[in-house]
Enzyme design. Structure first.
Site, PDB file in Angstrom:
ATOM      1  N   ASP A  11       5.920  -3.684  18.970  1.00 21.84           N
ATOM      2  CA  ASP A  11       5.181  -3.485  17.724  1.00 21.84           C
ATOM      3  C   ASP A  11       4.432  -2.160  17.720  1.00 21.84           C
ATOM      4  OD1 ASP A  11       5.960  -6.026  16.933  1.00 21.84           O
ATOM      5  OD2 ASP A  11       3.926  -6.828  16.801  1.00 21.84           O
ATOM      6  N   HIS A  62       6.814  -3.736  10.305  1.00 26.69           N
ATOM      7  CA  HIS A  62       5.548  -4.362  10.681  1.00 26.69           C
ATOM      8  C   HIS A  62       4.507  -4.062   9.595  1.00 26.69           C
ATOM      9  CE1 HIS A  62       3.030  -6.344  13.560  1.00 26.69           C
ATOM     10  NE2 HIS A  62       2.408  -5.276  14.024  1.00 26.69           N
ATOM     11  N   HIS A  66      -1.085  -1.175   9.219  1.00 26.75           N
ATOM     12  CA  HIS A  66      -1.387  -2.334  10.070  1.00 26.75           C
ATOM     13  C   HIS A  66      -2.645  -3.011   9.527  1.00 26.75           C
ATOM     14  CE1 HIS A  66      -2.013  -4.720  13.718  1.00 26.75           C
ATOM     15  NE2 HIS A  66      -0.777  -4.388  14.062  1.00 26.75           N
ATOM     16  N   HIS A 156       3.921  -3.854  23.002  1.00 23.56           N
ATOM     17  CA  HIS A 156       3.535  -2.787  22.081  1.00 23.56           C
ATOM     18  C   HIS A 156       3.928  -1.444  22.682  1.00 23.56           C
ATOM     19  CE1 HIS A 156       1.071  -6.213  20.950  1.00 23.56           C
ATOM     20  NE2 HIS A 156       0.985  -5.674  19.752  1.00 23.56           N
TER      21      HIS A 156
END
Length: 196
Positions: A11, A62, A66, A156
């Site tokens: 991610d 994603h 964010h 990540h």
């Protein structure tokens, strides 16, 4: 059917500081992965997003930013995902198939937006939590405890939406994760090859 495959996912990238290092380790170890990217990061580093795909990996979205979807209205979420899908398609020539909501928080608006854009929602089954734990061996044990056919591993590849050092810890973890997969007779693959 998963067989001997585990979906390896990352991610928050692409991040020019750490994603190339992740790609190098994946290539050295023969691992394939799905990168859930932030549209804003792809807008800044489109060539890096294209490099991820050229290296045999796939991109999911994603979000463009964010942001917590639970705090946003359905219209905002739809526009955020639409922007992310657009920038990924422009950078790579491929429409993304997958969507993972930021923070794993699925709001009704997230589900509607994903459906409207033809995206399949994916969470995870084993999580490194490397953004919150500096102890590599403890993170490795946490990951290893969930490795089984069909598992979806979350790491990540960036510090863009995580504390400083997260991407570097991921790079340091990958060789050990590759060994743990090999011991169990498993191989890391893209999500599309695990879900098939």
């Amino acid at each position: 059917m998963a067989g001997d495959r585990v979906a390896l996912t990352f991610d928050d990238g692409p991040d020019p500081r750490t994603t190339p290092r992740v790609l190098t380790v994946l290539d050295e170890r023969g691992l394939r992965a799905t990168f859930f990217v932030l549209g804003a990061a792809v807008a800044r580093s489109g060539s890096l997003a294209a490099e991820v795909v050229a290296a045999g990996h796939e991109l999911g979205v994603h979000g463009f930013r964010h942001e917590h979807h639970l705090l946003r209205g359905p219209g905002w979420v739809l526009e955020d995902l639409r922007r992310a899908v657009g920038v990924v398609g422009e950078a790579t020539g491929q429409a993304p198939r997958w969507f993972r909501p930021p923070y794993g928080q699925l709001a009704a608006g997230s589900l509607r937006a994903a459906r409207a854009l033809g995206l399949e929602v994916v969470l995870w089954s084993v999580w490194g939590k490397e953004f919150a734990d500096p102890e590599l061996e403890r993170i490795r044990r946490r990951l290893a405890s969930g490795l089984r056919p069909g598992a979806v591993v979350l790491l990540h590849d960036s510090d863009l939406a995580a504390p400083a050092g997260t991407g570097a810890r991921t790079v340091a973890l990958l060789p050990g994760l590759a060994e743990d997969l090999a011991v169990r007779g498993l191989r890391a693959e893209r999500l599309d090859r695990v879900a098939a």
